[in-house]
Motif scaffolding. Structure first.
Motif, PDB file in Angstrom:
ATOM      1  N   ASP A  39     -15.828   0.823   4.063  1.00 27.41           N
ATOM      2  CA  ASP A  39     -15.015   0.102   3.086  1.00 27.41           C
ATOM      3  C   ASP A  39     -15.786  -0.294   1.830  1.00 27.41           C
ATOM      4  OD1 ASP A  39     -12.769   0.366   4.597  1.00 27.41           O
ATOM      5  OD2 ASP A  39     -12.541  -1.755   5.084  1.00 27.41           O
ATOM      6  N   ALA A  42      -7.979   6.951   9.172  1.00 35.34           N
ATOM      7  CA  ALA A  42      -6.729   6.589   9.858  1.00 35.34           C
ATOM      8  C   ALA A  42      -5.647   7.593   9.513  1.00 35.34           C
ATOM      9  CB  ALA A  42      -6.299   5.175   9.453  1.00 35.34           C
ATOM     10  N   ARG A  57       0.878  -1.176   0.000  1.00 32.03           N
ATOM     11  CA  ARG A  57       0.000   0.000   0.000  1.00 32.03           C
ATOM     12  C   ARG A  57       0.910   1.219   0.000  1.00 32.03           C
ATOM     13  NH1 ARG A  57      -5.247  -1.231   3.832  1.00 32.03           N
ATOM     14  NH2 ARG A  57      -5.623  -3.316   3.027  1.00 32.03           N
ATOM     15  N   TYR A  86     -13.880  -4.960  13.848  1.00 34.42           N
ATOM     16  CA  TYR A  86     -14.870  -3.968  13.440  1.00 34.42           C
ATOM     17  C   TYR A  86     -15.588  -4.382  12.163  1.00 34.42           C
ATOM     18  CZ  TYR A  86     -10.968  -1.934  10.648  1.00 34.42           C
ATOM     19  OH  TYR A  86      -9.905  -1.720   9.797  1.00 34.42           O
ATOM     20  N   HIS A 144     -14.351   6.970   5.615  1.00 37.56           N
ATOM     21  CA  HIS A 144     -14.989   6.111   4.615  1.00 37.56           C
ATOM     22  C   HIS A 144     -15.635   4.907   5.283  1.00 37.56           C
ATOM     23  CE1 HIS A 144     -11.037   4.240   5.314  1.00 37.56           C
ATOM     24  NE2 HIS A 144     -11.541   3.110   4.857  1.00 37.56           N
ATOM     25  N   LEU A 156      -6.180   4.422  14.081  1.00 36.49           N
ATOM     26  CA  LEU A 156      -7.538   4.235  13.562  1.00 36.49           C
ATOM     27  C   LEU A 156      -8.550   5.058  14.368  1.00 36.49           C
ATOM     28  CD1 LEU A 156      -9.519   2.487  11.746  1.00 36.49           C
ATOM     29  CD2 LEU A 156      -9.531   0.833  13.629  1.00 36.49           C
ATOM     30  N   LEU A 187      -0.266  -3.527   8.332  1.00 31.92           N
ATOM     31  CA  LEU A 187      -0.227  -2.068   8.236  1.00 31.92           C
ATOM     32  C   LEU A 187       1.007  -1.567   8.976  1.00 31.92           C
ATOM     33  CD1 LEU A 187      -4.035  -1.392   8.750  1.00 31.92           C
ATOM     34  CD2 LEU A 187      -2.754  -1.639   6.614  1.00 31.92           C
ATOM     35  N   ASN A 244      -7.839  -5.583  13.478  1.00 35.54           N
ATOM     36  CA  ASN A 244      -6.466  -5.108  13.582  1.00 35.54           C
ATOM     37  C   ASN A 244      -5.874  -5.667  14.869  1.00 35.54           C
ATOM     38  OD1 ASN A 244      -6.849  -3.448  11.363  1.00 35.54           O
ATOM     39  ND2 ASN A 244      -6.602  -1.519  12.466  1.00 35.54           N
ATOM     40  N   ARG A 284       4.634   1.301  13.533  1.00 38.28           N
ATOM     41  CA  ARG A 284       3.400   0.518  13.448  1.00 38.28           C
ATOM     42  C   ARG A 284       3.679  -0.843  12.818  1.00 38.28           C
ATOM     43  NH1 ARG A 284      -2.422   1.433  10.320  1.00 38.28           N
ATOM     44  NH2 ARG A 284      -3.676   0.893  12.129  1.00 38.28           N
ATOM     45  N   HIS A 315      -3.739  -6.833   9.838  1.00 42.79           N
ATOM     46  CA  HIS A 315      -5.013  -6.290   9.361  1.00 42.79           C
ATOM     47  C   HIS A 315      -5.661  -7.376   8.509  1.00 42.79           C
ATOM     48  CE1 HIS A 315      -7.739  -3.147   8.001  1.00 42.79           C
ATOM     49  NE2 HIS A 315      -7.373  -3.293   6.742  1.00 42.79           N
ATOM     50  N   HIS A 344     -14.954   5.222   9.269  1.00 42.59           N
ATOM     51  CA  HIS A 344     -13.637   5.233   9.908  1.00 42.59           C
ATOM     52  C   HIS A 344     -12.611   5.953   9.041  1.00 42.59           C
ATOM     53  CE1 HIS A 344     -13.575   1.576   7.349  1.00 42.59           C
ATOM     54  NE2 HIS A 344     -12.252   1.598   7.407  1.00 42.59           N
ATOM     55  N   LEU A 348      -5.937   8.326   5.702  1.00 46.40           N
ATOM     56  CA  LEU A 348      -7.085   7.859   4.906  1.00 46.40           C
ATOM     57  C   LEU A 348      -8.266   8.740   5.249  1.00 46.40           C
ATOM     58  CD1 LEU A 348      -7.064   3.962   5.268  1.00 46.40           C
ATOM     59  CD2 LEU A 348      -5.774   5.420   3.691  1.00 46.40           C
ATOM     60  N   TYR A 386      -1.280   8.178   9.642  1.00 43.37           N
ATOM     61  CA  TYR A 386      -0.013   7.453   9.730  1.00 43.37           C
ATOM     62  C   TYR A 386       1.147   8.441   9.783  1.00 43.37           C
ATOM     63  CZ  TYR A 386      -3.366   4.214   7.683  1.00 43.37           C
ATOM     64  OH  TYR A 386      -4.493   3.470   7.435  1.00 43.37           O
TER      65      TYR A 386
HETATM   66  O1  AKG Z   1      -5.063   1.787   9.165  1.00 41.89           O
HETATM   67  C1  AKG Z   1      -6.093   1.290   9.612  1.00 41.89           C
HETATM   68  O2  AKG Z   1      -6.158   0.809  10.736  1.00 41.89           O
HETATM   69  C2  AKG Z   1      -7.356   1.315   8.801  1.00 41.89           C
HETATM   70  C3  AKG Z   1      -7.174   0.920   7.377  1.00 41.89           C
HETATM   71  C4  AKG Z   1      -8.412   1.174   6.580  1.00 41.89           C
HETATM   72  O3  AKG Z   1      -9.267   1.898   6.960  1.00 41.89           O
HETATM   73  C5  AKG Z   1      -8.593   0.548   5.287  1.00 41.89           C
HETATM   74  O4  AKG Z   1      -7.747  -0.250   4.862  1.00 41.89           O
HETATM   75  O5  AKG Z   1      -9.643   0.826   4.652  1.00 41.89           O
END
Ligand code: AKG
Length: 311
Positions: free
Chosen positions: A147, A236, A68, A228, A145, A181, A132, A172, A244, A248, A234, A142, A238
């Motif tokens: 998912d 996030a 990612r 979750y 959103h 998060l 992650l 997670n 970290r 995930h 949610h 992020l 970074y």
């Molecule tokens: O970084 C996170 O804990 C969330 C990741 C997330 O929201 C996603 O992959 O859609």
């Protein structure tokens, strides 16, 4: 029946109580602390940490294309070498780290998944397992959103999408302290309020997650896990300054049929059909994988379903 002998530490493990299961359904998330309900058996923790360090180093060196990348919030992530915020497909046989599958298909994960999904073990479907990590050069976030529901969805579209039984679980597990998060408790069931809608439409990540009405930060200590519903609202954040290594993952319940297919298969899972992957799994893992293969067959070639989100 699950076999507690798969996990020599199972006596020390407390599965979710009815109150915790109810809280999960009400709020859309549940934290299981390492102190009472560690999802990672203590004996596996060092191997998992070392596996995470190995795949993170490989990814940061540009030697693992499934990553990612900073600047790309959702799949497809591409394969260009870049500062990364995640390692995709940690069970991939090319990574050679067996600890990941041992954890994913282990007794504790299966036990909690059955409890929270309200299903028998025979319904558990193998899905995603990623890692992650913190980027090393850039801050990244992020946007708010769900998912599998686009931010632009109308209230009616949102209501219909949220009414589809979810039949899936995302989680997670933090190996280091993790406060990346943010979630809006209870938002997995209801359309966004007008203010929440404004703050979760468009491509921009929030300047301050706490501007979102109802938002909380999910703080995990090493070994803690948050489960979750991934349609909870949610986001996030970074930072290179916050180390970290957070596992995930998601698991499905076959009673959902193909409802989860786009959300899962958009990550590119053809490699999971290879015998050399299957051979790395326990009998429990192989049974879960067979159910994923059933879903892949039911929807035909992956790729035709498109992606859940833009950006
Ligand atoms: O970084 C996170 O804990 C969330 C990741 C997330 O929201 C996603 O992959 O859609």
């Amino acid at each position: 029946m699950m076999n507690p002998d798969m996990d020599s530490d199972s006596d020390a493990f407390t599965p979710p109580t009815p109150a915790q299961i109810s809280s999960y359904h009400t709020h859309g998330f549940l934290i299981l602390p390492a102190t009472t309900s560690a999802l990672v058996p203590p004996a596996l923790f060092p191997a998992l940490l070392s596996a995470c360090e190995a795949v993170t180093a490989r990814t940061r060196a540009g030697a693992w294309p499934h990553r990612r990348v900073v600047g790309k919030q959702f799949p497809p992530y591409g394969s260009a070498h870049s500062d990364s915020w995640g390692v995709q497909h940690v069970m991939h046989p090319d990574l050679g780290e067996r600890a990941f599958a041992e954890y994913y298909a282990g007794y504790r994960v299966r036990r909690v998944a059955c409890a929270l999904l309200g299903c028998e073990e025979a319904c558990l479907q193998m899905e995603l397992f990623n890692l992650l990590i913190n980027p090393t050069e850039n801050e990244f976030s992020l946007r708010w959103h769900r998912d599998d529901v686009k931010g632009e969805a109308t209230e009616d579209e949102e209501r219909k999408a949220l009414a589809i039984p979810h039949h899936g679980l995302q989680w997670n597990t933090a190996l280091h302290e993790d406060a990346s998060l943010y979630v809006v408790p209870g938002s997995h069931k209801v359309p966004r309020t007008p203010t929440q809608r404004v703050l979760s439409t468009g491509a921009d990540a929030p300047a301050n997650p706490f501007d979102m009405p109802g938002a909380i930060c999910v703080v995990l200590h090493p070994g803690d896990t948050v489960f979750y519903n991934n349609n909870i609202v949610h986001c996030a954040t970074y930072s290179p300054a916050a180390q970290r290594a957070t596992l995930h993952a998601s698991i499905g319940d076959t009673r959902g049929g193909t409802a989860r297919a786009r959300n899962i298969l958009q990550h590119g899972l053809t490699w999971m059909r290879e015998d050399r992957f299957k051979e790395t799994l326990s009998a429990d893992g192989q049974a879960m994988l067979a159910r994923l293969e059933d879903m892949q067959r039911a929807v035909g070639e992956q790729g035709s379903l498109g992606y859940s989100l833009d950006g």
